[in-house]
Structures are given as C-alpha cells and as structure tokens.
Write a protein that holds these residues in place. Structure first.
Motif, PDB file in Angstrom:
ATOM      1  N   GLU A   3     -11.422   6.125  29.470  1.00 56.24           N
ATOM      2  CA  GLU A   3     -10.789   6.006  30.519  1.00 56.24           C
ATOM      3  C   GLU A   3      -9.168   6.839  30.608  1.00 56.24           C
ATOM      4  O   GLU A   3      -9.643   7.998  31.782  1.00 56.24           O
ATOM      5  N   ASP A   7      -8.395  14.655  29.864  1.00 57.54           N
ATOM      6  CA  ASP A   7      -8.933  15.969  29.158  1.00 57.54           C
ATOM      7  C   ASP A   7      -8.191  17.169  29.501  1.00 57.54           C
ATOM      8  O   ASP A   7      -8.262  17.259  31.052  1.00 57.54           O
ATOM      9  N   ARG A  79     -13.169  14.700  40.139  1.00 57.75           N
ATOM     10  CA  ARG A  79     -14.453  14.741  39.806  1.00 57.75           C
ATOM     11  C   ARG A  79     -15.753  15.290  40.722  1.00 57.75           C
ATOM     12  O   ARG A  79     -16.590  14.607  40.130  1.00 57.75           O
ATOM     13  N   GLN A  84     -15.436  21.438  41.350  1.00 60.87           N
ATOM     14  CA  GLN A  84     -16.127  22.387  39.815  1.00 60.87           C
ATOM     15  C   GLN A  84     -16.480  23.713  40.173  1.00 60.87           C
ATOM     16  O   GLN A  84     -16.428  24.232  39.274  1.00 60.87           O
ATOM     17  N   LYS A 116     -18.619  18.612  28.088  1.00 59.56           N
ATOM     18  CA  LYS A 116     -18.032  17.208  28.284  1.00 59.56           C
ATOM     19  C   LYS A 116     -17.759  17.381  28.911  1.00 59.56           C
ATOM     20  O   LYS A 116     -18.329  16.051  29.847  1.00 59.56           O
ATOM     21  N   VAL A 117     -17.520  18.257  30.019  1.00 62.62           N
ATOM     22  CA  VAL A 117     -16.070  17.844  30.614  1.00 62.62           C
ATOM     23  C   VAL A 117     -17.511  18.709  32.331  1.00 62.62           C
ATOM     24  O   VAL A 117     -17.330  17.425  33.259  1.00 62.62           O
ATOM     25  N   ASN A 119     -20.050  17.278  32.974  1.00 65.60           N
ATOM     26  CA  ASN A 119     -21.186  16.184  32.780  1.00 65.60           C
ATOM     27  C   ASN A 119     -19.862  15.005  33.897  1.00 65.60           C
ATOM     28  O   ASN A 119     -20.430  14.296  34.634  1.00 65.60           O
ATOM     29  N   GLU A 120     -18.860  15.529  33.533  1.00 68.11           N
ATOM     30  CA  GLU A 120     -17.588  14.504  34.979  1.00 68.11           C
ATOM     31  C   GLU A 120     -18.369  13.764  35.725  1.00 68.11           C
ATOM     32  O   GLU A 120     -18.119  13.254  36.712  1.00 68.11           O
TER      33      GLU A 120
END
Length: 127
Positions: A3, A7, A79, A84, A116-117, A119-120
């Motif tokens: 956590e 990233d 997030r 996004q 990878k990002v 999906n966050e």
C-alpha cells in the motif's frame, strides 16, 4: 504491491499539485510585472489600458488553471475515476506545449492508461 509504495499515479498527482501551485504563483507574479511593464509601452492611450487589462485576464486564467491542476492532483491521489479522465485530458492538452509540456503530457498519458495504474481508479464522485 504494498500500500505504501509509490507508483506512477502518485507521481502524476504530485506533478499536478506542483503545476497548480506554480501556475497560480507565477500567474499572479506575471500579471503584476506585466502591469508595470505595460507603462513603458505607451504612457498614454489605448495600448497601456489594454496591456493592464491583459494582465488581469492572465492572472485569472492562470488562477483557474492552477485550481484545475490542484483538483486534478487531488482526484488522482485519491484514485477517483474522474481524476483519471481529467488527468488524461490535461495530458493531451500538455502535448501542445513543446518541448517540456510534450514530455510531461506523454508521462501523464502513459501513466493513466497502463493497466497496473488504470485498475487502481475505483472511487467515483457521488453527487
């Protein structure tokens, strides 16, 4: 992934927060400097008045973009899906600011679309 590991989304959020603060500060400074410099263009007449008016528009535009960058940075850090989308849109706009904006735009767009990002981003703004 743990956590607390940094990233690319955190890098993008930090980038937008820094851009927001710098845009607001430099926009206000530029408006003040432009107002003073405009007095040297023409001491009387319409050009001096237009240049002073332009400084106000510059300050307001920079303030608006600065706030937009800060909001985007917050939404990306937390997030939110909207963050996004907003970051990707602003990254596309950054592509036109050659050369530094182009590099930053590529980094932002790449960071927002990698799986990878991507999906966050699970939070959604509730109205």
């Amino acid at each position: 992934m743990p956590e607390n590991k940094l990233d690319m989304a955190d890098v993008v959020a930090t980038l937008f927060i820094i851009l927001g603060v710098v845009t607001i500060v430099l926009g206000i400074a530029l408006a003040n400097v432009w107002t003073e410099l405009s007095k040297f263009f023409e001491t009387s007449g319409a050009l001096s008045q237009f240049a002073n008016f332009d400084g106000t528009i510059t300050a307001l535009t920079c303030f608006a973009f600065g706030v937009l960058y800060l909001v985007t940075g917050y939404l990306v850090a937390e997030r939110y899906k909207e963050g996004q989308y907003l970051a990707t849109f602003l990254g596309i706009l950054m592509l036109f600011a050659f050369p530094i904006g182009t590099v930053l735009g590529i980094i932002v767009i790449y960071s927002m679309v990698i799986d990878k990002v991507k999906n966050e981003f699970v939070n959604e703004i509730k109205i």
